[in-house]
Design a protein around this motif. Sequence first.
Motif, PDB file in Angstrom:
ATOM      1  N   LEU A 140       1.005  15.385 -36.807  1.00  0.00           N
ATOM      2  CA  LEU A 140       0.486  16.249 -37.858  1.00  0.00           C
ATOM      3  C   LEU A 140      -0.556  15.456 -38.636  1.00  0.00           C
ATOM      4  N   TYR A 141      -1.760  15.989 -38.717  1.00  0.00           N
ATOM      5  CA  TYR A 141      -2.843  15.333 -39.463  1.00  0.00           C
ATOM      6  C   TYR A 141      -3.238  16.209 -40.628  1.00  0.00           C
ATOM      7  N   LEU A 142      -3.605  15.550 -41.711  1.00  0.00           N
ATOM      8  CA  LEU A 142      -4.058  16.279 -42.897  1.00  0.00           C
ATOM      9  C   LEU A 142      -5.386  15.685 -43.324  1.00  0.00           C
ATOM     10  N   LEU A 143      -6.378  16.533 -43.513  1.00  0.00           N
ATOM     11  CA  LEU A 143      -7.691  16.052 -43.965  1.00  0.00           C
ATOM     12  C   LEU A 143      -8.088  16.811 -45.228  1.00  0.00           C
ATOM     13  N   THR A 144      -8.350  16.074 -46.297  1.00  0.00           N
ATOM     14  CA  THR A 144      -8.785  16.727 -47.534  1.00  0.00           C
ATOM     15  C   THR A 144     -10.023  16.015 -48.067  1.00  0.00           C
ATOM     16  N   SER A 145     -10.575  16.545 -49.129  1.00  0.00           N
ATOM     17  CA  SER A 145     -11.650  15.843 -49.827  1.00  0.00           C
ATOM     18  C   SER A 145     -11.035  14.662 -50.567  1.00  0.00           C
ATOM     19  N   ALA A 146     -11.864  13.899 -51.259  1.00  0.00           N
ATOM     20  CA  ALA A 146     -11.350  12.740 -51.991  1.00  0.00           C
ATOM     21  C   ALA A 146     -10.631  13.220 -53.248  1.00  0.00           C
ATOM     22  N   LEU A 147      -9.444  13.775 -53.071  1.00  0.00           N
ATOM     23  CA  LEU A 147      -8.674  14.289 -54.208  1.00  0.00           C
ATOM     24  C   LEU A 147      -8.166  13.122 -55.031  1.00  0.00           C
ATOM     25  N   ARG A 148      -8.085  13.337 -56.315  1.00  0.00           N
ATOM     26  CA  ARG A 148      -7.445  12.348 -57.168  1.00  0.00           C
ATOM     27  C   ARG A 148      -6.338  13.079 -57.912  1.00  0.00           C
ATOM     28  N   GLY A 149      -5.471  12.323 -58.557  1.00  0.00           N
ATOM     29  CA  GLY A 149      -4.466  12.982 -59.375  1.00  0.00           C
ATOM     30  C   GLY A 149      -3.186  13.280 -58.617  1.00  0.00           C
ATOM     31  N   HIS A 150      -2.311  14.049 -59.268  1.00  0.00           N
ATOM     32  CA  HIS A 150      -0.962  14.209 -58.742  1.00  0.00           C
ATOM     33  C   HIS A 150      -0.881  15.077 -57.504  1.00  0.00           C
ATOM     34  N   LEU A 151      -1.920  15.868 -57.226  1.00  0.00           N
ATOM     35  CA  LEU A 151      -1.893  16.630 -55.980  1.00  0.00           C
ATOM     36  C   LEU A 151      -1.844  15.666 -54.797  1.00  0.00           C
ATOM     37  N   THR A 152      -2.610  14.569 -54.887  1.00  0.00           N
ATOM     38  CA  THR A 152      -2.573  13.567 -53.822  1.00  0.00           C
ATOM     39  C   THR A 152      -1.164  13.011 -53.666  1.00  0.00           C
ATOM     40  N   SER A 153      -0.509  12.709 -54.799  1.00  0.00           N
ATOM     41  CA  SER A 153       0.854  12.163 -54.705  1.00  0.00           C
ATOM     42  C   SER A 153       1.744  13.114 -53.942  1.00  0.00           C
ATOM     43  N   LYS A 161      -2.732   5.139 -55.757  1.00  0.00           N
ATOM     44  CA  LYS A 161      -3.390   4.331 -54.739  1.00  0.00           C
ATOM     45  C   LYS A 161      -4.515   5.183 -54.190  1.00  0.00           C
ATOM     46  N   ARG A 162      -5.729   4.692 -54.328  1.00  0.00           N
ATOM     47  CA  ARG A 162      -6.862   5.452 -53.813  1.00  0.00           C
ATOM     48  C   ARG A 162      -6.915   5.353 -52.301  1.00  0.00           C
ATOM     49  N   LYS A 163      -7.261   6.455 -51.696  1.00  0.00           N
ATOM     50  CA  LYS A 163      -7.426   6.445 -50.257  1.00  0.00           C
ATOM     51  C   LYS A 163      -8.863   6.085 -49.938  1.00  0.00           C
ATOM     52  N   SER A 164      -9.034   5.536 -48.752  1.00  0.00           N
ATOM     53  CA  SER A 164     -10.379   5.229 -48.317  1.00  0.00           C
ATOM     54  C   SER A 164     -11.021   6.528 -47.823  1.00  0.00           C
ATOM     55  N   VAL A 165     -12.277   6.798 -48.221  1.00  0.00           N
ATOM     56  CA  VAL A 165     -12.837   8.115 -47.930  1.00  0.00           C
ATOM     57  C   VAL A 165     -14.111   8.145 -47.087  1.00  0.00           C
ATOM     58  N   PRO A 166     -14.621   7.003 -46.594  1.00  0.00           N
ATOM     59  CA  PRO A 166     -15.929   7.101 -45.950  1.00  0.00           C
ATOM     60  C   PRO A 166     -15.889   7.792 -44.593  1.00  0.00           C
ATOM     61  N   TYR A 167     -17.061   7.857 -44.030  1.00  0.00           N
ATOM     62  CA  TYR A 167     -17.305   8.530 -42.769  1.00  0.00           C
ATOM     63  C   TYR A 167     -16.384   8.039 -41.643  1.00  0.00           C
ATOM     64  N   ALA A 168     -16.039   6.729 -41.681  1.00  0.00           N
ATOM     65  CA  ALA A 168     -15.211   6.161 -40.610  1.00  0.00           C
ATOM     66  C   ALA A 168     -13.899   6.926 -40.475  1.00  0.00           C
ATOM     67  N   GLN A 169     -13.402   7.489 -41.584  1.00  0.00           N
ATOM     68  CA  GLN A 169     -12.166   8.265 -41.529  1.00  0.00           C
ATOM     69  C   GLN A 169     -12.339   9.446 -40.582  1.00  0.00           C
ATOM     70  N   TYR A 216      -2.660  11.068 -43.153  1.00  0.00           N
ATOM     71  CA  TYR A 216      -3.348  11.837 -44.192  1.00  0.00           C
ATOM     72  C   TYR A 216      -4.701  11.187 -44.428  1.00  0.00           C
ATOM     73  N   PHE A 217      -5.765  11.886 -44.112  1.00  0.00           N
ATOM     74  CA  PHE A 217      -7.121  11.345 -44.253  1.00  0.00           C
ATOM     75  C   PHE A 217      -7.854  12.056 -45.384  1.00  0.00           C
ATOM     76  N   GLN A 218      -8.757  11.310 -46.006  1.00  0.00           N
ATOM     77  CA  GLN A 218      -9.672  11.929 -46.961  1.00  0.00           C
ATOM     78  C   GLN A 218     -11.091  11.619 -46.519  1.00  0.00           C
ATOM     79  N   TYR A 219     -11.973  12.586 -46.714  1.00  0.00           N
ATOM     80  CA  TYR A 219     -13.361  12.341 -46.353  1.00  0.00           C
ATOM     81  C   TYR A 219     -14.286  13.019 -47.340  1.00  0.00           C
ATOM     82  N   GLU A 220     -15.343  12.323 -47.659  1.00  0.00           N
ATOM     83  CA  GLU A 220     -16.336  12.870 -48.582  1.00  0.00           C
ATOM     84  C   GLU A 220     -17.682  12.342 -48.116  1.00  0.00           C
TER      85      GLU A 220
END
Lengths: 753, 168
Positions: free
Chosen positions: A151-164, A381-389, A178-182
């Motif tokens: 199961l993979y999850l891809l979102t924008s660079a969310l911050r805050g408790h939704l990420t938690s 904990k911030r997720k890494s969000v660059p293109y490599a994701q 769980y990936f983030q990309y922006e």
Amino acid sequence: MLNRRDFLKLIGLGGVSTGAGFVLKEAMEPPVAKLIPYLVPPEDTVPGVANWYAGLCTQCSAGCGVITKTMEGRAKKIEGNPLHPINRGKLCARGQAGLQVLYNPDRVKGPLKRVGKRGEGEFREVSWEEGLSILSGNLKDLTNRNEAGKLYLLTSALRGHLTSLLVSFMDSFGSSNYFQYELFNNSNLIYANSVTIGSGAIPDYDIANTRLLLSFGADFMGTWLSPVRYARSYGDMRQGRPGVRGRFVQIEPRLSMTGASADEWVPVRPGTEGILALSIAYLIVEERHYRGADAKRWMDMLKRYNPDEVAGEIDISVRKIGELAEEFVEGGPSLAIGGDNLASYDNGIGNLVAVNVLNYLAGSIGHKGGVLLNGKDKTFKRKSVPYAQLTKLGDSALEGDIETLILYNTNPLFTAPSGMKLGASLENIPLIVSLSSFMDETTGMADLILPAHTSLEDWGDDFADHGAGYSVATVMQPAVSPVFDTKGVGDVFLALAASLGPGFKKDFPWRSFGDFLKDAWKKIYRRNRGSGIKERSFEDFWSRLLAAGGWWTPSPKISGAVNLSVGKASSHIPSAAAGFDGDSDKFPFFLTVYSHSAFLDGRGANLPWLQEMPDPMTSVVWGTWVEMNPKTARHLSLKEGDMIRVESPYGEIHAPLYLYPGIRPDTVAVPIGQGHTSYGRYAKERGDNPLAILPPRVDTRTGALALNSTRVRVFKSTRSGKLVKMEGSARELGRGIVQTVSNKEFKKMGKEA
Amino acid sequence: MKKVPIYIIVAVITFAIGYNVNARYFSNRRPVQPIAFSHKIHAGDNDIPCLYCHIYANKSRVAGVPSVQRCMGCHKVIKTDSPKIQKLTHYWESGEPIPWIKVHNLPDHVYFTHKRHVKAGVECQSCHGDVEEMDVIARVASLKMGWCLRCHMNEEVKNGKDCWTCHK
């Protein structure tokens, strides 16, 4: 006397004039209106009186606070939250247009299930129960087959408790994917800061209190980091201090909107900005303005950036570099910032390190009017969000590692270079679920769409990285009831958790995401880190928090000195100008792509207000354009409005030509944001997407996409198209409309007066 | 041609008849409401203050029509055998609001606020007439600009003659 004939005539006349009198009176009356009462009046609502709800702007990642005006339960207007320290009551056009996100006629109005072939866009409406049961059935299958990791999850660079919540959902489920990309992310800036000034956080740039601002490509009033905040700071820098008018120099190959406000524009060759920074740094050390014990070692390292040697490569005069260096050290504080353009080369990190070196040697770090460091936020904990994701995700998809992909608030099919072939990779995924509220390119590939609330309908919070010289938390609350049959993202995941069995449910006891958020804030309340809101009970704290729209501590912290060693800097600074794909003989022009000040990475293109807002530099509306220097155009016998073809080694786009004196003759520029193939009636088939012709070139240290990394050639296109712009002519044609004096003349005039 | 005066007299008289028939029987000055509500019984005989039902008059631009819930607050028990009240109960039970017809209707280019007038101590009756004596509610004022200004000038309202006070 009255014969039968006359009598009948009179009867007829009488009838007609009675009717005429009747109709005249009818026409004089206003039309009948109904007066419909409430069946049961809602609490807190007085018809005719507005209620304002504080919230969070989600149109970009600056994290501005907003207040939404609602009347009789409908959102009418969004304004900046005057209490909020980031935007202090102001709001940009993108934020204002948030209203059209809510009421957009192209929103996905309820859950949809694909019926046709994938990508054909044929869907059938389903209920939320059915939609959620399809997804939870699929997830149960994965667990039973022991394939939870698929199961993979891809979102924008969310911050805050939704990420938690999302992180703990994925953890409980047993997937680490769980990936983030922006597209526009700050990963290069974060990396550069962590290797030089020892802070992985984004600092706050004290533009308001500086005397000289050197901006290397940062469009800080348009799209960079926190445009509303920095535009305001810029105003303070110029006019906020009696007797002091800060000077501002913008260094970039293409004059941005921010550059247009500068006292001076220095059009350097693309990819050499970092070298210019180091060249200035060299002069500072050479002139003994840097008094550190290691001055000698800096001198040795910076020797090769001696202006005499690199001025040719940068394409500005040695004298100019000398002037910039002199200005930078005399009568500080001075501040250099680097971003956007500068960070988007394949030597982006090096360039940013070079800017930090310049700030360090001039003593601008950790001081008023310089770079104010933010401590790393330990809450999240911030997720890494660059293109490599995204490349990682694409590779996993190709290898069949992804069984189910959930997407939220991200549209990678539009924002990834087409050379990456993400579309083909996604084809390998058996189930794609999109939680998008709009039918964007990527959502069009989905098998199941469970549309999420927009930011005016949902709960949430945000912790902006750059803060405002101190930490800022913003809370988002529903200002209106949902317009369509949508659900909050957090609620979707809580509902999934509930359906995955009692063991799972135990970890997620909340009835709604609102409850989850409130619980999470209880922890912050208990810690009470010198909060701006002090209340005895949590309930009081919570209601004041919602009323204020967030929580901040207005106590500017000036961080201590930073020690940057020569060794650390030298391993990261750019050794050469940035690399560009394409042979300079075949492809004579550098291509600069930049974020459109209204559409950002394309997400604003479905909002008609933004489509019809003229671009601040060119006044173009409703389309893409190509900027070229008039000299170059004359040389190529092209004129304004000509449809032209821009060709890179990776593909071509077509757009009308705009003659722009604010660009180097060897560079052409195209804004990002248009060229959608779906995404609603206002965005669809309008302009062309320059991301499609970019090479998938990255800075390997962070995996950030190098947007400015290809050369192009241009031809007259055979396609037809019009340049739609508001301005007649960009030149004043000797009419003296804009009268100017130079800075020096201005000072002289002041003395004489 | 000597009959022309007769034609004119007949035309004028019948025109006036047509005009007045409209004004008297078809005018929305006194429209037929979905429920024959009597202000006389409520505000007159029973002395219920205006603001008891028109709850927003001192808070907002609009005075507010009472919610159906408010009607039912009393009429769950009062006069439940009357057919008019049964009609009301029907609206309530089927969850529909009562589609009253507007008697005082201002065009969109006029900004009028009840709140200011109520706060300034203007009696409701000075614009709405003796509502407490009306069995059928009717508009007594023309609501034309001249009518507004007459009062604004007599009372020397601050900025009362300024265009922007009412047209914003």
